[in-house]
Design a protein around this motif. Structure first.
Motif, PDB file in Angstrom:
ATOM      1  N   LYS A 120       0.825  10.081  -4.889  1.00  0.00           N
ATOM      2  CA  LYS A 120       1.242  11.464  -4.428  1.00  0.00           C
ATOM      3  C   LYS A 120       2.165  11.874  -5.285  1.00  0.00           C
ATOM      4  O   LYS A 120       2.005  13.093  -5.622  1.00  0.00           O
ATOM      5  N   GLN A 121       3.048  11.398  -5.919  1.00  0.00           N
ATOM      6  CA  GLN A 121       4.080  11.747  -6.624  1.00  0.00           C
ATOM      7  C   GLN A 121       3.340  12.186  -8.134  1.00  0.00           C
ATOM      8  O   GLN A 121       3.870  13.237  -8.870  1.00  0.00           O
ATOM      9  N   GLY A 122       2.395  11.257  -8.562  1.00  0.00           N
ATOM     10  CA  GLY A 122       1.634  11.556  -9.934  1.00  0.00           C
ATOM     11  C   GLY A 122       0.856  13.162  -9.787  1.00  0.00           C
ATOM     12  O   GLY A 122       0.995  13.857 -10.308  1.00  0.00           O
ATOM     13  N   ILE A 123       0.461  13.217  -8.455  1.00  0.00           N
ATOM     14  CA  ILE A 123      -0.222  14.502  -7.995  1.00  0.00           C
ATOM     15  C   ILE A 123       0.807  15.663  -8.116  1.00  0.00           C
ATOM     16  O   ILE A 123       0.362  16.805  -8.454  1.00  0.00           O
TER      17      ILE A 123
ATOM     18  N   VAL B 242       8.198  24.545  -4.948  1.00  0.00           N
ATOM     19  CA  VAL B 242       8.989  23.491  -4.493  1.00  0.00           C
ATOM     20  C   VAL B 242       7.786  22.725  -3.663  1.00  0.00           C
ATOM     21  O   VAL B 242       7.284  23.098  -2.719  1.00  0.00           O
ATOM     22  N   ILE B 243       7.609  21.211  -4.234  1.00  0.00           N
ATOM     23  CA  ILE B 243       6.273  20.562  -3.633  1.00  0.00           C
ATOM     24  C   ILE B 243       6.723  19.516  -3.037  1.00  0.00           C
ATOM     25  O   ILE B 243       6.962  18.537  -4.086  1.00  0.00           O
ATOM     26  N   PRO B 244       6.926  19.359  -2.040  1.00  0.00           N
ATOM     27  CA  PRO B 244       7.216  18.037  -1.240  1.00  0.00           C
ATOM     28  C   PRO B 244       6.228  16.802  -1.518  1.00  0.00           C
ATOM     29  O   PRO B 244       5.043  17.164  -1.221  1.00  0.00           O
TER      30      PRO B 244
ATOM     31  N   VAL C 161       0.782  -1.297  -0.009  1.00  0.00           N
ATOM     32  CA  VAL C 161      -0.023  -0.131   0.032  1.00  0.00           C
ATOM     33  C   VAL C 161       0.964   1.361   0.141  1.00  0.00           C
ATOM     34  O   VAL C 161       0.570   2.122  -0.821  1.00  0.00           O
ATOM     35  N   ILE C 162       1.939   1.177   0.750  1.00  0.00           N
ATOM     36  CA  ILE C 162       2.637   2.663   0.823  1.00  0.00           C
ATOM     37  C   ILE C 162       3.167   2.964  -0.447  1.00  0.00           C
ATOM     38  O   ILE C 162       3.535   4.000  -0.826  1.00  0.00           O
ATOM     39  N   ARG C 163       3.698   1.817  -1.085  1.00  0.00           N
ATOM     40  CA  ARG C 163       4.435   2.047  -2.665  1.00  0.00           C
ATOM     41  C   ARG C 163       3.263   2.919  -3.484  1.00  0.00           C
ATOM     42  O   ARG C 163       3.610   3.730  -4.359  1.00  0.00           O
ATOM     43  N   VAL C 164       2.104   2.212  -3.395  1.00  0.00           N
ATOM     44  CA  VAL C 164       1.262   2.721  -4.081  1.00  0.00           C
ATOM     45  C   VAL C 164       0.678   4.201  -3.911  1.00  0.00           C
ATOM     46  O   VAL C 164       0.494   5.091  -4.801  1.00  0.00           O
ATOM     47  N   LEU C 165       0.836   4.036  -2.640  1.00  0.00           N
ATOM     48  CA  LEU C 165       0.374   5.622  -1.869  1.00  0.00           C
ATOM     49  C   LEU C 165       1.423   6.772  -2.385  1.00  0.00           C
ATOM     50  O   LEU C 165       1.020   7.816  -2.901  1.00  0.00           O
ATOM     51  N   LEU C 166       2.409   6.425  -2.478  1.00  0.00           N
ATOM     52  CA  LEU C 166       3.507   7.247  -2.664  1.00  0.00           C
ATOM     53  C   LEU C 166       3.737   7.615  -4.217  1.00  0.00           C
ATOM     54  O   LEU C 166       3.971   8.683  -4.866  1.00  0.00           O
TER      55      LEU C 166
END
Length: 482
Positions: free
Chosen positions: A363-366, A378-380, A355-360
């Motif tokens: 979030k990276q796509g967003i 700068v968007i972390p 789950v954590i990989r899919v969540l990241l």
């Protein structure tokens, strides 16, 4: 590379693994099913081979390096699955060829739950117990138990733990010492198993089925003592127990530990991964129930009970069944199969990409979309309120690309053996995600596949269990250079 130390550890592990033949022998004696001699043969053979491997290098004691940890982890799973295949191969019931015995053993230890056996109800009780036991030991990874035991024998364990649990949370420890970490994990795992078995018994199972199914439920394995799986019992209380413990077993065990230590259930809902995991289960369950009801596939009550059970079972990569989801209407078969790619949380007994990989990745796509709008901003990427280092995000994308590349590579391999597209696609997906049941010809069992396909799927199961990089790193020339 410390090959002598690696051989010493493997020898010790094989001798320890030989002891797992004792419980099935006891079951065989109790039920008088005629299998005790086969398990005795396996016990002696594994013990002798392990002793012969250990004896010449018994005095070699050096601290393992990181590269040693990766090699010993892979050799551990290959060696133990070979050892686990012995009683299945020598037994007269089931009468199995070596490729089938190895496939079943590896499927059990990796908690995949893909089986080549039909007529499970007619198998001897000791064989049934042994299959479930394989999943229980594999569920948490026998390596974790070894990490708790081997330091007492003068063998360091931190490198093994790092190799066994790759990913963005691999360096987080529950306690300062790795031995205490492993013990804490096993206490939680054992407690869940015992409570699950008692609940199954209270729900209506006999003790044999209750214990057997608690093994595969907490391990998120999916093996059953019946061909019809959980549907055999026709008991909604049994299904409810299975749902609860599948969900619990799909949660990060470090999070369980944190909740127990703080004695505060709110800790679950502060964790971003758990919230995403729970939200995904709820959303897909609602969609599935609505689809089953409004297409008049089932009544409202059946839509709820069957729909929620199958969603939880497939999403957590357990693979228990109460219905044939492969023939459900609309996009449901494909949807349920796809959410198995997400799998359980990191640090759980579940399979999938985690789950954590899919969540990241989400979030990276967003973040990339926002960067198109605000190129200089700068968007972390954040989990909760904490920013995630770009190195971790890059590692997740690296995992995803390697995962998809290997998926396509094995898919092409299966298609080349003559399998149809649905069977090949779902078989690879089910094995690399450690799910078990697929679609097409592998919806019920894998016994009809050709031998080449079975070996490819064995590789897929091992790849999924070791989360891709731990296995692939052995195929890089740089790994073997001094």
């Amino acid at each position: 590379m410390h090959f002598t130390v690696i051989m010493r550890i493997l020898g010790i592990l094989m001798m320890l693994f030989s002891l797992t033949m004792v419980p099935p022998m006891v079951v065989s004696v109790i039920y008088q099913d005629g299998q005790v001699n086969f398990f005795l043969e396996a016990f002696v053979l594994i013990l002798i081979i392990g002793f012969l491997v250990w004896l010449p290098v018994r005095n070699k004691q050096q601290e393992l390096r990181v590269r040693d940890g990766f090699l010993i982890t892979v050799m551990f799973w290959v060696t133990l699955s070979l050892s686990g295949a012995i009683p299945l191969y020598v037994s007269d019931n089931p009468d199995m060829r070596f490729v089938d015995a190895y496939f079943e053993s590896l499927s059990g230890l990796t908690t995949t739950g893909a089986t080549v056996i039909t007529g499970i109800d007619a198998l001897p009780k000791s064989i049934l117990w042994y299959r479930q036991q394989l999943q229980w030991f594999g569920g948490m990874g026998i390596i974790v138990l070894a990490v708790a035991v081997l330091p007492m024998l003068g063998i360091g364990g931190m490198q093994l733990y790092r190799a066994e649990a790759p990913g963005p949370v691999k360096d987080s420890k529950l306690t300062p010492r790795i031995t205490e970490t492993a013990k804490a994990l096993w206490y939680i795992y054992l407690t869940l198993t015992v409570v699950c078995a008692v609940c199954y018994w209270l729900a209506g199972m006999d003790w044999f089925d209750a214990i057997s199914h608690s093994f595969s439920t907490v391990a998120i394995g999916g093996f059953s003592t019946h061909d019809e799986s959980i549907a055999y019992f026709e008991n909604h209380w049994v299904e409810l127990v299975a749902i609860i413990f599948m969900i619990l077993s799909g949660v990060n065990y470090a999070l369980h530990f944190a909740v127990i230590r703080s004695r505060n259930l709110i800790v679950y809902f502060r964790d971003p991964e758990f919230k995403f995991y729970a939200g995904l289960l709820v959303a897909v369950s609602l969609f599935t129930v609505a689809s089953l009801y409004f297409t008049k596939t089932y009544s409202l009550n059946e839509s709820i009970t069957l729909g929620v059970f199958e969603v939880v079972s497939i999403a957590t990569t357990t693979g228990f069944a109460t219905a044939d989801f492969a023939h459900w209407p609309l996009t449901l078969p494909f949807l349920l199969f796809v959410i198995a790619f997400v799998g359980g949380c990191a640090g759980s007994t579940g399979g999938g990409m985690k789950v954590i990989r899919v969540l990241l990745i989400y979030k990276q796509g967003i973040r990339e979309v926002k960067r198109l709008i605000h190129p200089n901003a700068v968007i972390p990427v954040k989990l909760g309120k904490k920013p995630v280092p770009d190195r971790v995000v890059e590692a997740v994308w690296g995992f995803f690309s390697a995962y998809m590349f290997m998926f396509v590579f094995m898919l092409i391999g299966l298609l080349a053996t003559g399998l149809d597209q649905v069977t090949a696609w779902s078989a690879v997906g089910a094995c690399i995600n450690n799910l078990g049941p697929g679609l097409g010809e592998v919806a019920y069992h894998y016994g009809d596949l050709n031998d080449v396909a079975k070996w490819i799927l064995c590789f897929a199961m091992l790849l999924g269990r070791l989360e891709v990089f731990t296995l692939l790193i052995l195929f890089t020339p740089a790994f073997w250079r001094r």
